[in-house]
Write a protein that holds these residues in place. Structure first.
Motif, PDB file in Angstrom:
ATOM      1  N   VAL A  35      11.201   3.349  -9.231  1.00 54.58           N
ATOM      2  CA  VAL A  35      10.146   2.380  -8.938  1.00 54.58           C
ATOM      3  C   VAL A  35       9.818   2.456  -7.454  1.00 54.58           C
ATOM      4  CG1 VAL A  35       9.530  -0.066  -8.858  1.00 54.58           C
ATOM      5  CG2 VAL A  35      10.821   0.834 -10.804  1.00 54.58           C
ATOM      6  N   TYR A  36       8.527   2.499  -7.163  1.00 53.81           N
ATOM      7  CA  TYR A  36       8.031   2.514  -5.791  1.00 53.81           C
ATOM      8  C   TYR A  36       7.112   1.315  -5.598  1.00 53.81           C
ATOM      9  CZ  TYR A  36       9.667   7.357  -5.514  1.00 53.81           C
ATOM     10  OH  TYR A  36      10.447   8.483  -5.532  1.00 53.81           O
ATOM     11  N   GLN A  37       7.251   0.626  -4.462  1.00 53.98           N
ATOM     12  CA  GLN A  37       6.377  -0.513  -4.193  1.00 53.98           C
ATOM     13  C   GLN A  37       5.257  -0.101  -3.251  1.00 53.98           C
ATOM     14  OE1 GLN A  37       8.160  -4.095  -2.548  1.00 53.98           O
ATOM     15  NE2 GLN A  37       6.508  -5.348  -3.408  1.00 53.98           N
ATOM     16  N   CYS A  38       4.037  -0.537  -3.601  1.00 55.53           N
ATOM     17  CA  CYS A  38       2.871  -0.240  -2.770  1.00 55.53           C
ATOM     18  C   CYS A  38       2.877  -1.128  -1.526  1.00 55.53           C
ATOM     19  CB  CYS A  38       1.589  -0.468  -3.580  1.00 55.53           C
ATOM     20  SG  CYS A  38       0.079  -0.181  -2.634  1.00 55.53           S
ATOM     21  N   GLY A  39       2.708  -0.515  -0.378  1.00 60.10           N
ATOM     22  CA  GLY A  39       2.688  -1.276   0.864  1.00 60.10           C
ATOM     23  C   GLY A  39       1.389  -2.005   1.099  1.00 60.10           C
ATOM     24  N   ASP A  40       0.362  -1.679   0.311  1.00 63.22           N
ATOM     25  CA  ASP A  40      -0.940  -2.319   0.499  1.00 63.22           C
ATOM     26  C   ASP A  40      -1.166  -3.489  -0.459  1.00 63.22           C
ATOM     27  OD1 ASP A  40      -1.545  -0.559   2.553  1.00 63.22           O
ATOM     28  OD2 ASP A  40      -2.492   0.882   1.212  1.00 63.22           O
ATOM     29  N   CYS A  41      -0.939  -3.274  -1.770  1.00 62.65           N
ATOM     30  CA  CYS A  41      -1.183  -4.372  -2.721  1.00 62.65           C
ATOM     31  C   CYS A  41       0.120  -4.964  -3.273  1.00 62.65           C
ATOM     32  CB  CYS A  41      -2.066  -3.898  -3.870  1.00 62.65           C
ATOM     33  SG  CYS A  41      -1.251  -2.810  -5.065  1.00 62.65           S
ATOM     34  N   GLN A  42       1.279  -4.393  -2.918  1.00 62.79           N
ATOM     35  CA  GLN A  42       2.613  -4.877  -3.285  1.00 62.79           C
ATOM     36  C   GLN A  42       3.004  -4.606  -4.741  1.00 62.79           C
ATOM     37  OE1 GLN A  42       4.162  -5.744  -0.510  1.00 62.79           O
ATOM     38  NE2 GLN A  42       2.156  -5.491   0.447  1.00 62.79           N
ATOM     39  N   LEU A  43       2.173  -3.919  -5.499  1.00 66.01           N
ATOM     40  CA  LEU A  43       2.503  -3.613  -6.892  1.00 66.01           C
ATOM     41  C   LEU A  43       3.727  -2.700  -6.964  1.00 66.01           C
ATOM     42  CD1 LEU A  43       1.238  -3.928  -9.847  1.00 66.01           C
ATOM     43  CD2 LEU A  43       0.516  -1.548  -9.533  1.00 66.01           C
ATOM     44  N   PHE A  44       4.595  -2.944  -7.955  1.00 65.49           N
ATOM     45  CA  PHE A  44       5.711  -2.045  -8.238  1.00 65.49           C
ATOM     46  C   PHE A  44       5.239  -0.988  -9.240  1.00 65.49           C
ATOM     47  CE2 PHE A  44       7.888  -5.892  -6.805  1.00 65.49           C
ATOM     48  CZ  PHE A  44       8.822  -5.367  -5.925  1.00 65.49           C
ATOM     49  N   ASN A  45       5.316   0.276  -8.837  1.00 63.05           N
ATOM     50  CA  ASN A  45       4.854   1.396  -9.649  1.00 63.05           C
ATOM     51  C   ASN A  45       6.033   2.185 -10.191  1.00 63.05           C
ATOM     52  OD1 ASN A  45       1.658   1.984  -8.958  1.00 63.05           O
ATOM     53  ND2 ASN A  45       2.715   0.973  -7.263  1.00 63.05           N
ATOM     54  N   TYR A  46       5.948   2.599 -11.453  1.00 63.70           N
ATOM     55  CA  TYR A  46       6.995   3.415 -12.067  1.00 63.70           C
ATOM     56  C   TYR A  46       6.681   4.896 -11.892  1.00 63.70           C
ATOM     57  CZ  TYR A  46       9.049  -0.617 -14.428  1.00 63.70           C
ATOM     58  OH  TYR A  46       9.662  -1.808 -14.701  1.00 63.70           O
TER      59      TYR A  46
END
Length: 260
Positions: A35-46
């Protein structure tokens, strides 16, 4: 890799080696998912992000009915009467929320849309709440197994197999329901945009999902392969607004790390 929601490449590694129970027992996926978190919108991406075909396959028969722990990916028996009754009672509770926030509640012939509703159990709750005259109940789900089962066992519900943006569906609807389903789709923005198009002016949508503000590396809710992303509350509210929705109210669910 780009963020699923905003397209940013500003992603930071958050947690790795995510595997479901069957994979851990059989060592089918040694490295697991990350899981990676977006630094711009804060969404957690798989990552790797499940494809539509992989999601369809994952939500097959073993997802809903499987007594073998070595093969089980989610439920031992989703169709059991006790589970069905619980889902139906949740559905009745949701219908009361629709009633509360619908300024046109007294109008006849209401239509409700359950997005990602699997076998349609929550739509059965409408039968015990007659203050809303719901004459059309529609369930859309990516699982062919669930929609076929629902067609055979859940009367009064119209089932469609597929993702909402891809299904030919006539509106308008008065109500839309997402119960633990929006973060299972590979394009949540497209799903909400299509939902907004299908709702009549003043229609009401209710979304229940995991709150990413409670995320931690050993979190129970990561659930690899069935989720594509996890929304922090503020990220989800911003997405609502971008898709045309007016925010009315939110509240914690009975689980502190879930929101409605």
């Amino acid at each position: 890799m780009k963020c699923l929601l905003c397209g940013s490449t500003n992603l930071t590694f958050y947690v790795g080696d995510l595997r479901d129970g069957a994979e851990r027992q059989q060592d089918l996926l040694p490295l697991g998912m990350a899981v990676y978190q977006c630094g711009d919108c804060q969404l957690f991406n798989y990552a790797p992000r499940p494809t539509v075909e992989q999601l369809r396959e994952y939500h097959g028969g073993n997802y809903f009915v499987c007594a073998d722990p070595a093969q089980q990916t989610s439920y031992e028996n989703y169709m059991e009467d006790g589970h069905r009754q619980v889902k139906s009672s949740w559905g009745r509770w949701v219908i009361t929320w629709f009633y509360r926030y619908d300024a046109q509640r007294s109008q006849p012939d209401k239509a409700v849309l359950d997005v990602g509703g699997a076998t349609g159990f929550m739509l059965e709750g409408r039968k015990t709440f007659d203050r809303l005259n719901i004459t059309r109940a529609v369930c859309v789900d990516i699982s062919k197994f669930a929609t076929q089962w629902g067609q055979q066992h859940v009367p009064g519900v119209e089932f469609h197999w597929g993702r909402l943006p891809e299904v030919e569906l006539a509106g308008p609807f008065d109500y839309a329901l997402f119960w633990d389903s929006l973060n299972h789709d590979p394009d949540p923005r497209a799903v909400l945009t299509r939902t907004y198009e299908l709702l009549r002016p003043g229609g009401v949508a209710i979304i229940h999902t995991i709150d990413g503000n409670f995320a931690q590396p050993d979190w129970y809710y990561w659930s690899p392969h069935q989720h594509t992303c996890i929304f922090p509350r503020e990220t989800l509210l911003r997405l609502f607004a971008e898709c045309g929705f007016e925010f009315l109210k939110d509240r914690p669910s009975s689980q502190a790390d879930e929101i409605i």
